[in-house]
Design a protein around this motif. Structure first.
Motif, PDB file in Angstrom:
ATOM      1  N   GLU A 316       0.837  -1.199   0.000  1.00  0.00           N
ATOM      2  CA  GLU A 316       0.000   0.000   0.000  1.00  0.00           C
ATOM      3  C   GLU A 316       0.876   1.256   0.000  1.00  0.00           C
ATOM      4  OE1 GLU A 316      -2.123  -3.089   2.641  1.00  0.00           O
ATOM      5  OE2 GLU A 316      -0.092  -2.374   2.321  1.00  0.00           O
ATOM      6  N   TYR A 317       1.900   1.220   0.815  1.00  0.00           N
ATOM      7  CA  TYR A 317       2.825   2.350   0.941  1.00  0.00           C
ATOM      8  C   TYR A 317       3.500   2.643  -0.400  1.00  0.00           C
ATOM      9  CZ  TYR A 317       6.710   5.048   3.052  1.00  0.00           C
ATOM     10  OH  TYR A 317       7.626   6.011   3.388  1.00  0.00           O
ATOM     11  N   GLN A 318       3.994   1.605  -1.047  1.00  0.00           N
ATOM     12  CA  GLN A 318       4.680   1.793  -2.317  1.00  0.00           C
ATOM     13  C   GLN A 318       3.713   2.143  -3.437  1.00  0.00           C
ATOM     14  OE1 GLN A 318       8.022  -1.628  -1.486  1.00  0.00           O
ATOM     15  NE2 GLN A 318       7.780  -0.953  -3.561  1.00  0.00           N
ATOM     16  N   SER A 319       2.498   1.617  -3.380  1.00  0.00           N
ATOM     17  CA  SER A 319       1.518   1.917  -4.414  1.00  0.00           C
ATOM     18  C   SER A 319       1.168   3.404  -4.429  1.00  0.00           C
ATOM     19  CB  SER A 319       0.243   1.092  -4.213  1.00  0.00           C
ATOM     20  OG  SER A 319       0.482  -0.276  -4.449  1.00  0.00           O
ATOM     21  N   MET A 320       1.315   4.055  -3.279  1.00  0.00           N
ATOM     22  CA  MET A 320       1.043   5.482  -3.201  1.00  0.00           C
ATOM     23  C   MET A 320       2.249   6.325  -3.607  1.00  0.00           C
ATOM     24  SD  MET A 320      -1.190   5.673   0.312  1.00  0.00           S
ATOM     25  CE  MET A 320      -2.763   4.831   0.448  1.00  0.00           C
ATOM     26  N   GLY A 321       3.299   5.651  -4.040  1.00  0.00           N
ATOM     27  CA  GLY A 321       4.477   6.368  -4.512  1.00  0.00           C
ATOM     28  C   GLY A 321       5.455   6.742  -3.423  1.00  0.00           C
ATOM     29  N   TYR A 322       5.256   6.206  -2.212  1.00  0.00           N
ATOM     30  CA  TYR A 322       6.153   6.541  -1.114  1.00  0.00           C
ATOM     31  C   TYR A 322       7.420   5.699  -1.192  1.00  0.00           C
ATOM     32  CZ  TYR A 322       2.028   8.895   0.819  1.00  0.00           C
ATOM     33  OH  TYR A 322       0.941   9.709   1.008  1.00  0.00           O
ATOM     34  N   ASP A 323       8.487   6.225  -0.610  1.00  0.00           N
ATOM     35  CA  ASP A 323       9.832   5.670  -0.771  1.00  0.00           C
ATOM     36  C   ASP A 323      10.170   4.714   0.362  1.00  0.00           C
ATOM     37  OD1 ASP A 323      12.449   5.131  -1.319  1.00  0.00           O
ATOM     38  OD2 ASP A 323      13.153   7.215  -1.236  1.00  0.00           O
ATOM     39  N   ARG A 324      10.326   3.446   0.018  1.00  0.00           N
ATOM     40  CA  ARG A 324      10.654   2.420   0.996  1.00  0.00           C
ATOM     41  C   ARG A 324      12.025   2.647   1.632  1.00  0.00           C
ATOM     42  NH1 ARG A 324       8.697  -3.186   0.540  1.00  0.00           N
ATOM     43  NH2 ARG A 324       9.497  -4.278   2.368  1.00  0.00           N
ATOM     44  N   SER A 325      12.928   3.265   0.906  1.00  0.00           N
ATOM     45  CA  SER A 325      14.291   3.444   1.417  1.00  0.00           C
ATOM     46  C   SER A 325      14.349   4.388   2.611  1.00  0.00           C
ATOM     47  CB  SER A 325      15.210   3.958   0.300  1.00  0.00           C
ATOM     48  OG  SER A 325      14.858   5.274  -0.082  1.00  0.00           O
ATOM     49  N   LYS A 326      13.257   5.078   2.908  1.00  0.00           N
ATOM     50  CA  LYS A 326      13.216   5.951   4.078  1.00  0.00           C
ATOM     51  C   LYS A 326      12.989   5.169   5.373  1.00  0.00           C
ATOM     52  CE  LYS A 326      11.372  10.034   1.676  1.00  0.00           C
ATOM     53  NZ  LYS A 326      10.235  11.003   1.617  1.00  0.00           N
ATOM     54  N   LEU A 327      12.755   3.861   5.232  1.00  0.00           N
ATOM     55  CA  LEU A 327      12.400   3.027   6.378  1.00  0.00           C
ATOM     56  C   LEU A 327      13.431   1.927   6.592  1.00  0.00           C
ATOM     57  CD1 LEU A 327       8.623   2.594   5.460  1.00  0.00           C
ATOM     58  CD2 LEU A 327       9.578   4.258   7.069  1.00  0.00           C
ATOM     59  N   VAL A 328      13.537   1.470   7.838  1.00  0.00           N
ATOM     60  CA  VAL A 328      14.436   0.373   8.189  1.00  0.00           C
ATOM     61  C   VAL A 328      13.622  -0.706   8.895  1.00  0.00           C
ATOM     62  CG1 VAL A 328      16.463  -0.331   9.516  1.00  0.00           C
ATOM     63  CG2 VAL A 328      16.403   1.936   8.435  1.00  0.00           C
ATOM     64  N   ALA A 329      13.667  -1.926   8.362  1.00  0.00           N
ATOM     65  CA  ALA A 329      12.973  -3.062   8.998  1.00  0.00           C
ATOM     66  C   ALA A 329      13.836  -3.619  10.126  1.00  0.00           C
ATOM     67  CB  ALA A 329      12.690  -4.143   7.963  1.00  0.00           C
ATOM     68  N   VAL A 330      13.192  -3.949  11.255  1.00  0.00           N
ATOM     69  CA  VAL A 330      13.949  -4.432  12.417  1.00  0.00           C
ATOM     70  C   VAL A 330      13.227  -5.605  13.081  1.00  0.00           C
ATOM     71  CG1 VAL A 330      15.163  -2.290  12.975  1.00  0.00           C
ATOM     72  CG2 VAL A 330      12.830  -2.621  13.789  1.00  0.00           C
ATOM     73  N   LYS A 331      14.005  -6.463  13.703  1.00  0.00           N
ATOM     74  CA  LYS A 331      13.440  -7.581  14.451  1.00  0.00           C
ATOM     75  C   LYS A 331      12.878  -7.073  15.773  1.00  0.00           C
ATOM     76  CE  LYS A 331      17.771  -8.822  16.784  1.00  0.00           C
ATOM     77  NZ  LYS A 331      18.773  -9.891  17.025  1.00  0.00           N
ATOM     78  N   PRO A 332      12.031  -7.848  16.451  1.00  0.00           N
ATOM     79  CA  PRO A 332      11.463  -7.399  17.726  1.00  0.00           C
ATOM     80  C   PRO A 332      12.487  -7.492  18.855  1.00  0.00           C
ATOM     81  CG  PRO A 332      10.736  -9.628  17.260  1.00  0.00           C
ATOM     82  CD  PRO A 332      11.511  -9.171  16.050  1.00  0.00           C
ATOM     83  N   PRO A 333      12.246  -6.789  19.977  1.00  0.00           N
ATOM     84  CA  PRO A 333      13.137  -6.934  21.134  1.00  0.00           C
ATOM     85  C   PRO A 333      13.074  -8.344  21.707  1.00  0.00           C
ATOM     86  CG  PRO A 333      11.216  -5.590  21.688  1.00  0.00           C
ATOM     87  CD  PRO A 333      11.173  -5.810  20.216  1.00  0.00           C
ATOM     88  N   VAL A 334      14.143  -8.745  22.376  1.00  0.00           N
ATOM     89  CA  VAL A 334      14.249 -10.111  22.887  1.00  0.00           C
ATOM     90  C   VAL A 334      13.345 -10.330  24.090  1.00  0.00           C
ATOM     91  CG1 VAL A 334      16.623 -10.330  22.069  1.00  0.00           C
ATOM     92  CG2 VAL A 334      16.183  -9.508  24.406  1.00  0.00           C
ATOM     93  N   HIS A 335      13.160 -11.617  24.447  1.00  0.00           N
ATOM     94  CA  HIS A 335      12.452 -11.969  25.674  1.00  0.00           C
ATOM     95  C   HIS A 335      13.265 -11.525  26.889  1.00  0.00           C
ATOM     96  CE1 HIS A 335      10.762 -15.360  23.027  1.00  0.00           C
ATOM     97  NE2 HIS A 335       9.754 -14.557  23.272  1.00  0.00           N
ATOM     98  N   LYS A 336      12.651 -11.603  28.050  1.00  0.00           N
ATOM     99  CA  LYS A 336      13.332 -11.228  29.288  1.00  0.00           C
ATOM    100  C   LYS A 336      14.587 -12.044  29.527  1.00  0.00           C
ATOM    101  CE  LYS A 336       9.431  -9.419  31.974  1.00  0.00           C
ATOM    102  NZ  LYS A 336       8.585  -9.596  33.206  1.00  0.00           N
ATOM    103  N   ASP A 337      14.574 -13.319  29.094  1.00  0.00           N
ATOM    104  CA  ASP A 337      15.735 -14.174  29.312  1.00  0.00           C
ATOM    105  C   ASP A 337      16.805 -14.015  28.232  1.00  0.00           C
ATOM    106  OD1 ASP A 337      14.648 -15.436  27.116  1.00  0.00           O
ATOM    107  OD2 ASP A 337      14.233 -17.338  28.137  1.00  0.00           O
ATOM    108  N   GLY A 338      16.592 -13.092  27.319  1.00  0.00           N
ATOM    109  CA  GLY A 338      17.574 -12.832  26.277  1.00  0.00           C
ATOM    110  C   GLY A 338      17.388 -13.653  25.011  1.00  0.00           C
ATOM    111  N   SER A 339      16.451 -14.579  25.000  1.00  0.00           N
ATOM    112  CA  SER A 339      16.201 -15.370  23.794  1.00  0.00           C
ATOM    113  C   SER A 339      15.436 -14.529  22.776  1.00  0.00           C
ATOM    114  CB  SER A 339      15.428 -16.642  24.133  1.00  0.00           C
ATOM    115  OG  SER A 339      14.173 -16.330  24.716  1.00  0.00           O
ATOM    116  N   GLU A 340      15.548 -14.929  21.517  1.00  0.00           N
ATOM    117  CA  GLU A 340      14.929 -14.154  20.446  1.00  0.00           C
ATOM    118  C   GLU A 340      13.408 -14.258  20.506  1.00  0.00           C
ATOM    119  OE1 GLU A 340      16.322 -12.106  18.584  1.00  0.00           O
ATOM    120  OE2 GLU A 340      18.444 -12.666  18.411  1.00  0.00           O
TER     121      GLU A 340
END
Length: 525
Positions: A316-340
């Motif tokens: 949807e974002y790209q279909s509106m002509g917006y620039d994907r390169s302005k964004l950075v994809a990231v993984k979620p924060p880890v669990h309390k015990d440090g596991s992914e």
């Protein structure tokens, strides 16, 4: 002489009668259509035939994406599909947010379509209810005749479409482990000197970053007019789920001899308290409860939001002509015990397509969906039409037109109802790379690495005894009120859990637990 004339008239009448019957046979023919088109005998569904000669199917669906102003029943895409399959398709399209209500209304009528889309949080219970009421037909005896469906859809996806041991729908299997991904404003990260790969590990790291997005003037305009993370009115369904698994609140758990759904776990309460903190400190966009997906993109592109969770494809974002390169994809924060932690999706399927008991010839629909799962169908889904969306170069390779990259994939997917889920082989992989770019493919790989399902909730059977209960309404209402501060979470939590248990929850837990301890999933923990 009179006898001869009478005989002649009788023969003429018989010829007319045979002709009329042949014209009316259409979708009522007895011959089964073979989806691989090898040795198939069916003039009714031959490609290129006139629409009036083709069998007709009606499909209740939810094509809720931009169609460039075109009627869902009258456009180049649907005409191409009809030509390729020899089937005349009529859509009953409902794009509202209450599609399930429309579905229930139609299924309660005496005028059923040939097929229906089952989608959203209630798709498995809807399938079970309609199957129990004999309003859907089992498909087990058909699947072997459709090689693309059989070869390209995983068993785990078929398993989700079962009720009482039988397959009742064709799944729209996803080609990613989870569609979810959190995106950050790249320029804000650079302005504040934040490296997401090293500086964003724990929930506290994320909180500190989001807080700075609000207080440290990341857009450098000298005003306090930014917020850390935005969402939509469907946010408590998924767009607020960046942190859900980080708190251990995204999956069912076996606790003290009971299999409990995630939303009554103590960890879910902790997540609600954290989300309420973001809301109260105006880190979470306070308009999320009223905003919808139609407005979120302008808000994100305006440069006032630091983070949001959506589908990795950003179509949807790209279909509106917006620039994907302005964004950075990231993984979620880890669990309390440090596991992914992971982005937990409800199913390997987006939705499923079920054939109703009113359909006289399921083979026509199965032929359509089998074509969708073929390489040819995959090229159509992800590339579109030659001369409209792409051209062929001198070597015969597909080259997407620049202004059509990433356009209308969702429209074509929903028009077909089913898709080819395997995108890691050519030519589909090359088409995907053209559509989403190298950054988009990186984000897809990231979603596969950090995506998962709640297996226990997903594969636990839908029990007929529970169909009379609505287990989502009270959860949704409590979640909304908790995040926005309309209730005291600590004070109301025990009542919320007790009421949920009383309104069918205890029965659900007992049936689910009995299944779990006797299943292959049981670990004793």
């Amino acid at each position: 002489m009179n006898r001869k004339n009478s005989l002649s008239k009788l023969l003429s009448l018989l010829m007319v009668l045979v002709f009329v019957i042949s014209l009316s046979s259409g979708c009522s023919g007895n011959k089964k259509v073979n989806s691989d088109n090898t040795g198939a005998e069916s003039a009714d569904t031959s490609s290129g035939g006139e629409a009036s000669e083709r069998p007709k199917v009606t499909i209740l669906t939810n094509i809720n994406v931009d169609t460039e102003g075109s009627d869902v029943n009258d456009n180049d895409y649907v005409k191409y599909i009809e030509d390729q399959t020899g089937i005349d398709i009529e859509f009953i399209n409902d794009t509202s947010s209450v599609y399930t209500q429309k579905l229930n209304t139609i299924m309660a009528s005496n005028d059923l379509p040939d097929a229906v889309m089952l989608m959203g949080d209630t798709q498995r219970s809807d399938l079970a209810r309609f199957a129990e009421e004999k309003m859907l037909i089992p498909l087990d005896d058909y699947i072997d005749s459709y090689p693309n469906l059989k070869a390209n859809i995983k068993q785990e996806s078929w398993d989700v479409t079962k009720y009482d041991g039988n397959i009742y729908a064709v799944p729209f299997q996803r080609y990613d482990s989870s569609p979810y991904m959190t995106f950050l404003n790249k320029s804000w990260l650079e302005a504040l000197g934040i490296n997401p790969e090293t500086d964003l590990v724990t929930v506290d790291d994320w909180y500190n970053m989001l807080k700075r997005f609000v207080t440290d003037d990341p857009d450098k305009n000298g005003q306090e007019d930014t917020f850390g993370i935005t969402a939509t009115s469907s946010g408590t369904h998924f767009t607020n789920f960046t942190f859900l698994d980080s708190f251990g609140a995204a999956k069912a758990k076996y606790v003290n001899g009971e299999l409990l759904p995630n939303y009554i776990l103590p960890e879910y309460k902790e997540w609600l308290i954290f989300m309420n903190k973001l809301y109260e400190e105006k880190i979470l966009d306070t308009n999320f409860i009223v905003d919808d997906p139609s407005t979120i993109w302008d808000k994100i592109n305006s440069g006032k939001a630091g983070a949001f969770l959506w589908f990795w494809g950003l179509t949807e974002y790209q279909s509106m002509g917006y620039d994907r390169s302005k964004l950075v994809a990231v993984k979620p924060p880890v669990h309390k015990d440090g596991s992914e932690a992971s982005y937990v999706y409800s199913s390997p399927n987006r939705h499923m397509m079920a054939i109703t008991s009113a359909c006289e010839h399921p083979e026509y629909l199965l032929k359509l969906w089998d074509w969708a799962c073929s390489e040819e169908g995959g090229i159509f889904t992800f590339a579109g039409l030659e001369g409209k969306d792409y051209d062929l170069d001198s070597s015969g390779s597909i080259v997407l037109r620049d202004d059509r990259k990433g356009k209308n994939i969702g429209w074509r997917q929903l028009t077909l109802g089913v898709q080819l889920p395997n995108v890691d082989k050519e030519p589909i992989y090359g088409i995907m790379t053209q559509n989403f770019g190298e950054q988009g493919i990186h984000d897809l790989m990231l979603s596969n690495e950090y995506g998962s399902y709640d297996d226990l909730s997903l594969y636990c059977p839908v029990f007929n005894e529970l169909l009379k209960y609505d287990f989502t309404k009270s959860v949704q209402e409590f979640t909304d009120k908790a995040i926005t501060g309309a209730i005291d979470i600590e004070a109301e939590w025990d009542n919320y859990v007790a009421n949920w248990r009383k309104e069918g929850g205890d029965e659900k837990i007992k049936l689910s637990t009995d299944w779990y301890v006797n299943s292959d999933y049981y670990t004793g923990e």
